[in-house]
Scaffold this motif. Structure first.
Motif, PDB file in Angstrom:
ATOM      1  N   ILE A  19       0.838  -1.204   0.000  1.00 10.91           N
ATOM      2  CA  ILE A  19       0.000   0.000   0.000  1.00 10.91           C
ATOM      3  C   ILE A  19       0.869   1.248   0.000  1.00 10.91           C
ATOM      4  CG2 ILE A  19      -1.652   1.345   1.359  1.00 10.91           C
ATOM      5  CD1 ILE A  19      -2.893  -1.294   2.276  1.00 10.91           C
ATOM      6  N   GLU A  35       0.727   4.052  -2.943  1.00 12.92           N
ATOM      7  CA  GLU A  35       0.403   5.459  -2.689  1.00 12.92           C
ATOM      8  C   GLU A  35       1.474   6.389  -3.251  1.00 12.92           C
ATOM      9  OE1 GLU A  35      -2.078   7.199  -1.256  1.00 12.92           O
ATOM     10  OE2 GLU A  35      -3.391   5.481  -0.899  1.00 12.92           O
ATOM     11  N   LEU A  79       4.407  10.334   3.869  1.00  7.69           N
ATOM     12  CA  LEU A  79       3.496   9.495   4.645  1.00  7.69           C
ATOM     13  C   LEU A  79       4.006   9.288   6.068  1.00  7.69           C
ATOM     14  CD1 LEU A  79       2.403   6.796   2.037  1.00  7.69           C
ATOM     15  CD2 LEU A  79       1.359   8.996   2.583  1.00  7.69           C
ATOM     16  N   PHE A 127      -3.592  11.405   4.944  1.00  6.90           N
ATOM     17  CA  PHE A 127      -3.227   9.995   4.946  1.00  6.90           C
ATOM     18  C   PHE A 127      -1.767   9.803   5.334  1.00  6.90           C
ATOM     19  CE2 PHE A 127      -1.967   6.068   2.670  1.00  6.90           C
ATOM     20  CZ  PHE A 127      -2.942   5.197   3.127  1.00  6.90           C
ATOM     21  N   ILE A 173      -2.257   3.206   7.110  1.00  3.41           N
ATOM     22  CA  ILE A 173      -1.958   1.923   6.468  1.00  3.41           C
ATOM     23  C   ILE A 173      -1.916   0.822   7.515  1.00  3.41           C
ATOM     24  CG2 ILE A 173      -0.248   0.608   5.163  1.00  3.41           C
ATOM     25  CD1 ILE A 173       0.608   3.230   3.826  1.00  3.41           C
ATOM     26  N   ILE A 212     -10.612   4.467   3.308  1.00  2.00           N
ATOM     27  CA  ILE A 212      -9.257   4.047   2.950  1.00  2.00           C
ATOM     28  C   ILE A 212      -9.321   2.998   1.841  1.00  2.00           C
ATOM     29  CG2 ILE A 212      -7.117   2.996   3.773  1.00  2.00           C
ATOM     30  CD1 ILE A 212      -7.710   5.818   4.884  1.00  2.00           C
ATOM     31  N   ARG A 225      -9.625   4.450  -1.632  1.00  2.00           N
ATOM     32  CA  ARG A 225      -8.536   5.221  -2.227  1.00  2.00           C
ATOM     33  C   ARG A 225      -8.031   4.478  -3.467  1.00  2.00           C
ATOM     34  NH1 ARG A 225      -6.186   9.142   0.973  1.00  2.00           N
ATOM     35  NH2 ARG A 225      -4.153   8.894  -0.060  1.00  2.00           N
ATOM     36  N   ALA A 230      -5.197   3.972  -4.997  1.00  2.00           N
ATOM     37  CA  ALA A 230      -4.009   3.121  -4.871  1.00  2.00           C
ATOM     38  C   ALA A 230      -4.316   1.869  -4.068  1.00  2.00           C
ATOM     39  CB  ALA A 230      -2.875   3.904  -4.215  1.00  2.00           C
ATOM     40  N   VAL A 231      -5.073   2.032  -2.999  1.00  2.00           N
ATOM     41  CA  VAL A 231      -5.411   0.893  -2.142  1.00  2.00           C
ATOM     42  C   VAL A 231      -6.337  -0.064  -2.866  1.00  2.00           C
ATOM     43  CG1 VAL A 231      -6.462   0.182   0.041  1.00  2.00           C
ATOM     44  CG2 VAL A 231      -5.095   2.279  -0.062  1.00  2.00           C
TER      45      VAL A 231
END
Length: 209
Positions: free
Chosen positions: A17, A21, A83, A160, A165, A195, A198, A200-201
């Motif tokens: 993850i 991201e 992050l 985020f 994560i 989440i 999202r 990317a997730v």
């Protein structure tokens, strides 16, 4: 450069993850943990703790521990939206909540799973009573996360971070312990759904199905 992993495992998913991201693609090599790929002398020379994931660099250096791998890529690709946080206060808040979620959540969940199921009983001691105690500790910890997310979109700071994560991976692991989010946890439910949505997730999870 490549990552040695078993993609669906929580630690590998944390790295997955994080990289998704950041928009970073790294070749992966999937290992068979049940088959003992991580027990071979060759693997143990690469991973000091004998666990995945492991980042293998082109110069022969190996980095294990999921957060250490994430920190490597964070330093390699500096951003004003790190992050791990930008300001000293952000960095401290992210570190604090990431550690809280690790030590009181994710690591305890791992202990519950390993000791209740005896998943690795062929290679380590397991104590069913400790598994049951660890599962109860997860139940007792979840209200802390629920309270933290009251009126908040993210766990640590106002955007985020790796703490989200870690928390997301923890919640995703609950079914392995026969636990689920109840109606008494609307904040965690709302946050977890956001989440998961999202890009990317969602893309990473879809690729692992």
């Amino acid at each position: 450069m490549k990552i040695l992993e078993l993609a669906p495992t929580p630690s590998a998913r944390r790295v997955g993850i994080f990289l998704a991201e950041l928009g970073i693609e790294v070749p992966r090599e999937q290992l068979d943990l049940r088959g003992g790929d991580n027990l071979t002398p060759e693997f143990k020379r690469k991973s000091v703790n004998g666990r995945i994931p492991v980042l293998a660099l082109d110069d022969g250096t190996h980095i294990c521990e999921s957060v250490a791998i994430c920190r490597y890529f964070d330093a390699l690709h500096p951003s004003d939206q790190s992050l791990f946080g930008n300001s000293p206060l952000e960095q401290a808040q992210v570190e604090m909540w990431n550690r809280v979620l690790e030590l009181n959540g994710l690591m305890v969940a791992f202990q519950a799973f390993r000791n209740l199921t005896g998943f690795f009983k062929d290679r380590e001691r397991f104590v069913e009573a400790w598994g049951a105690e660890s599962r109860e500790r997860i139940i007792e910890f979840l209200p802390t996360l629920e309270a933290r997310l009251e009126g908040r979109d993210f766990v640590a700071i106002d955007r985020f971070s790796i703490a989200d994560i870690t928390g997301f991976v923890l919640i995703g692991f609950l079914p392995r312990l026969e636990l689920e989010l109840t109606d008494a946890m609307p904040n965690i439910r709302r946050w977890h759904a956001a989440i998961a949505a999202r890009p990317a997730v969602a893309s990473l999870l879809a690729s692992q199905q």
